[in-house]
Scaffold this active site. Sequence first.
Site, PDB file in Angstrom:
ATOM      1  N   TYR A   1       0.858  -1.182   0.000  1.00 16.52           N
ATOM      2  CA  TYR A   1       0.000   0.000   0.000  1.00 16.52           C
ATOM      3  C   TYR A   1       0.896   1.233   0.000  1.00 16.52           C
ATOM      4  O   TYR A   1       1.996   1.196  -0.557  1.00 16.52           O
ATOM      5  CB  TYR A   1      -0.959  -0.064   1.199  1.00 16.52           C
ATOM      6  CG  TYR A   1      -2.157   0.845   1.042  1.00 16.52           C
ATOM      7  CD1 TYR A   1      -2.928   0.815  -0.117  1.00 16.52           C
ATOM      8  CD2 TYR A   1      -2.508   1.738   2.045  1.00 16.52           C
ATOM      9  CE1 TYR A   1      -4.020   1.650  -0.267  1.00 16.52           C
ATOM     10  CE2 TYR A   1      -3.609   2.574   1.903  1.00 16.52           C
ATOM     11  CZ  TYR A   1      -4.357   2.534   0.740  1.00 16.52           C
ATOM     12  OH  TYR A   1      -5.434   3.359   0.593  1.00 16.52           O
TER      13      TYR A   1
ATOM     14  N   ARG B   1      -7.576  10.355  -9.709  1.00 20.13           N
ATOM     15  CA  ARG B   1      -6.826  10.987  -8.611  1.00 20.13           C
ATOM     16  C   ARG B   1      -6.217   9.896  -7.747  1.00 20.13           C
ATOM     17  O   ARG B   1      -6.794   9.483  -6.757  1.00 20.13           O
ATOM     18  CB  ARG B   1      -7.739  11.891  -7.792  1.00 20.13           C
ATOM     19  CG  ARG B   1      -8.243  13.096  -8.572  1.00 20.13           C
ATOM     20  CD  ARG B   1      -8.992  14.066  -7.677  1.00 20.13           C
ATOM     21  NE  ARG B   1     -10.145  13.423  -7.054  1.00 20.13           N
ATOM     22  CZ  ARG B   1     -10.800  13.932  -6.018  1.00 20.13           C
ATOM     23  NH1 ARG B   1     -10.404  15.063  -5.482  1.00 20.13           N
ATOM     24  NH2 ARG B   1     -11.838  13.305  -5.508  1.00 20.13           N
TER      25      ARG B   1
ATOM     26  N   LYS C   1      -5.780  -2.108  -1.901  1.00 18.85           N
ATOM     27  CA  LYS C   1      -6.721  -1.902  -0.794  1.00 18.85           C
ATOM     28  C   LYS C   1      -7.415  -3.198  -0.409  1.00 18.85           C
ATOM     29  O   LYS C   1      -7.579  -3.509   0.772  1.00 18.85           O
ATOM     30  CB  LYS C   1      -7.766  -0.851  -1.181  1.00 18.85           C
ATOM     31  CG  LYS C   1      -7.254   0.570  -1.060  1.00 18.85           C
ATOM     32  CD  LYS C   1      -8.391   1.542  -0.867  1.00 18.85           C
ATOM     33  CE  LYS C   1      -7.830   2.878  -0.396  1.00 18.85           C
ATOM     34  NZ  LYS C   1      -8.858   3.832   0.011  1.00 18.85           N
TER      35      LYS C   1
ATOM     36  N   GLU D   1     -13.218   4.845  -4.726  1.00 16.53           N
ATOM     37  CA  GLU D   1     -11.916   5.239  -4.195  1.00 16.53           C
ATOM     38  C   GLU D   1     -11.909   6.661  -3.667  1.00 16.53           C
ATOM     39  O   GLU D   1     -11.517   6.922  -2.550  1.00 16.53           O
ATOM     40  CB  GLU D   1     -10.836   5.055  -5.265  1.00 16.53           C
ATOM     41  CG  GLU D   1      -9.486   5.586  -4.894  1.00 16.53           C
ATOM     42  CD  GLU D   1      -9.000   5.087  -3.547  1.00 16.53           C
ATOM     43  OE1 GLU D   1      -8.223   5.815  -2.909  1.00 16.53           O
ATOM     44  OE2 GLU D   1      -9.415   4.010  -3.093  1.00 16.53           O
ATOM     45  N   ASP D   2     -12.349   7.629  -4.463  1.00 14.62           N
ATOM     46  CA  ASP D   2     -12.315   9.016  -3.993  1.00 14.62           C
ATOM     47  C   ASP D   2     -13.196   9.196  -2.765  1.00 14.62           C
ATOM     48  O   ASP D   2     -12.770   9.694  -1.731  1.00 14.62           O
ATOM     49  CB  ASP D   2     -12.772   9.970  -5.102  1.00 14.62           C
ATOM     50  CG  ASP D   2     -11.727  10.102  -6.212  1.00 14.62           C
ATOM     51  OD1 ASP D   2     -12.089  10.561  -7.290  1.00 14.62           O
ATOM     52  OD2 ASP D   2     -10.567   9.715  -5.974  1.00 14.62           O
TER      53      ASP D   2
ATOM     54  N   ASN E   1      -0.373  11.988   0.876  1.00 11.89           N
ATOM     55  CA  ASN E   1       0.365  10.858   0.326  1.00 11.89           C
ATOM     56  C   ASN E   1       0.772  11.136  -1.117  1.00 11.89           C
ATOM     57  O   ASN E   1       0.115  11.903  -1.798  1.00 11.89           O
ATOM     58  CB  ASN E   1      -0.518   9.591   0.348  1.00 11.89           C
ATOM     59  CG  ASN E   1      -0.612   8.976   1.726  1.00 11.89           C
ATOM     60  OD1 ASN E   1       0.384   8.796   2.389  1.00 11.89           O
ATOM     61  ND2 ASN E   1      -1.826   8.657   2.149  1.00 11.89           N
TER      62      ASN E   1
ATOM     63  N   ASN F   1      -2.741   6.181   8.700  1.00 11.36           N
ATOM     64  CA  ASN F   1      -3.006   5.340   7.539  1.00 11.36           C
ATOM     65  C   ASN F   1      -4.465   4.913   7.566  1.00 11.36           C
ATOM     66  O   ASN F   1      -4.937   4.354   8.560  1.00 11.36           O
ATOM     67  CB  ASN F   1      -2.084   4.107   7.600  1.00 11.36           C
ATOM     68  CG  ASN F   1      -2.049   3.349   6.296  1.00 11.36           C
ATOM     69  OD1 ASN F   1      -3.054   3.237   5.610  1.00 11.36           O
ATOM     70  ND2 ASN F   1      -0.893   2.810   5.962  1.00 11.36           N
TER      71      ASN F   1
END
Length: 628
Positions: free
Chosen positions: A181, A234, A252, A324-325, A467, A512
């Site tokens: 990750y 993104r 993920k 995801e976003d 990140n 995280n």
Amino acid sequence: MSNSETSLDQLFLEITATSTDKATRDRGTGNMNTLPRKSVLALCRNATSCVVKILSSHAGYPAARVTSGAYLGGVRVCHNGTGRKNSVSTKKRGYDITRNPHLNKGMAFTLEERQQLGIHGLLPPCFLTQDVQVLRVMKSYETRSNPLDKYILLMTLQDRNEKLFYRLLTSDIEEFMPIVYTPTVGLACQQYGLAFRRPRGLFITIHDRGHIATMLNSWPEENIKAIVVTDGERILGLGDLGSYGMGIPVGKLALYTACGGVPPQQCLPVLLDVGTDNQTLLDDPLYIGLKHKRVRGKEYDDLIDEFMQAVTDKYGMNCLIQFEDFANNNGTASVAVAGILAALRITKNKLSDHKFVFQGAGEAALGIAHLLIMAMAKEGIPHAEAVKRIWMVDSKGLIVKGRSHLNHEKEEFAHEHPHVKTLEEVVQIIKPSAIIGVAAISGAFTEKIIKDMAKFNEKPIIFALSNPTSKAECTAEQCYTLTEGRGIFASGSPFKKVTLGDGRTFYPGQGNNAYVFPGVALGVIAGGVRHISDEIFLTTAEAIAEMVTEEHLAEGRLYPPLSNIREVSFKIAVKIVDYAYKKGIASWYPEPKDKEAFVLSQVYSPDYDSFTLDTYDWPQAAMKVQDV
């Protein structure tokens, strides 16, 4: 040789001896002499902490439902009462077995299994335990110094032997998390075209509209409970990576399993390829995605609508879909608030006593802000008063009333104040007690800002959450050094421990979101939660903060060590299941009395199953062969 080394060697021999004969043990002993000491330590740290706990059956949910040997932090749980491995059956035979990552055990297949499955002769004449296999992989892993090479090695293992992959990850999650990750997954996404080996996930393009239901039928697993989907626009702080963004849902979901215990067969990574606006990729002849500009507007919306409909039609309304976003920001919000709640135990005051300045005003910042408001509401602070404690800075400066072109979301946090252009000026004027960076602007927290924060506050809260590491607003060393060790620091990517000139050592807290989404996913799937509200993410933040001990805080940690992440995820899942039944949003009834055992019954185990056929004899008289 020291006593500790002697004990370590003895422990290795004991591990090797558990299920192998003398000849195999001799081979294992010989191999051990060439293994890096770190490899043995990584494995034995988990092996020595294992405690056997037998769960009895409970109302409606027998413990025998659990796959054998589920791991929960350092606790190994035996679920079948006798301690024997569960035996599973498969209709596959021969070469297909060794090429199926769900079934393949490599040289851990027993002679009996090899003969019965028709793979005898397809493997070397050697029999290894899974623990020895872990050590063999670690030996290869530690010869690689390049993080991307390590990533490729791990992904190749996942494609070859899934259980061994997850056994390896859970043996030392702190070592492997930064590889599978953040931050390495960002590099892997940038190089995804070169690192691509085997299909892992489903690629759906804008040209597949009208046929997505058919495409879902291409996926070999039918019982999908969790989907992570991205359109690659993104990726972390790296921008538009198009089809290369597949590395994110793959990574993920690997952590869904490694950190949360969600069975990997129930997980589906999806990349929606609608093109890319990254000209470098469009000009690259080796780029593996659609080579045109991004499709937007109604066509894009129709693709999303069709995807959602196709997924719910095939997998049901209880299938968890993590965009995801959207989901990343919820995860970021939850883990950020967890860190702030833990920080309150250092500052010795309430959340509503603080003033927050955000560097960035995008979805991540807004998500954190709204969760902070919800947490302040629990302290009895009205919404309007809570908003006054939150200030945001975007690319045009401080967000204030009267500034043009503010969208509705930003408008909520616009205060009556003169325009201020830079973050340095904002910190100097507003004098916040906490600054939170989520705009992916490297070095945004300058030396002056950090020193000012230390001047205004005894214990300044400084969260550099962007990140990957290259986009962090400041480093841990800068924070601790410039605040003379008084800063309360958290980051989005991992930083090494920092030792100051006076000898004090701090372990930076990594905010995280892997602390959040595996546990949330496990809880949502276990309880069949129908709606994931913001309150679930606040519950998650509180659960994470509760697991931070005073010893952790003294070391500078705002989060539990990553080595405890499976325990963290389990406790989050149990809290979510409990919340779901209290709020009436769970799907499975009757309500389980023992929710810990209920959740545990659905946790994936990386231990190998047995494929030995269930053979037995009848009484001799019944087996008598009739003859003429």
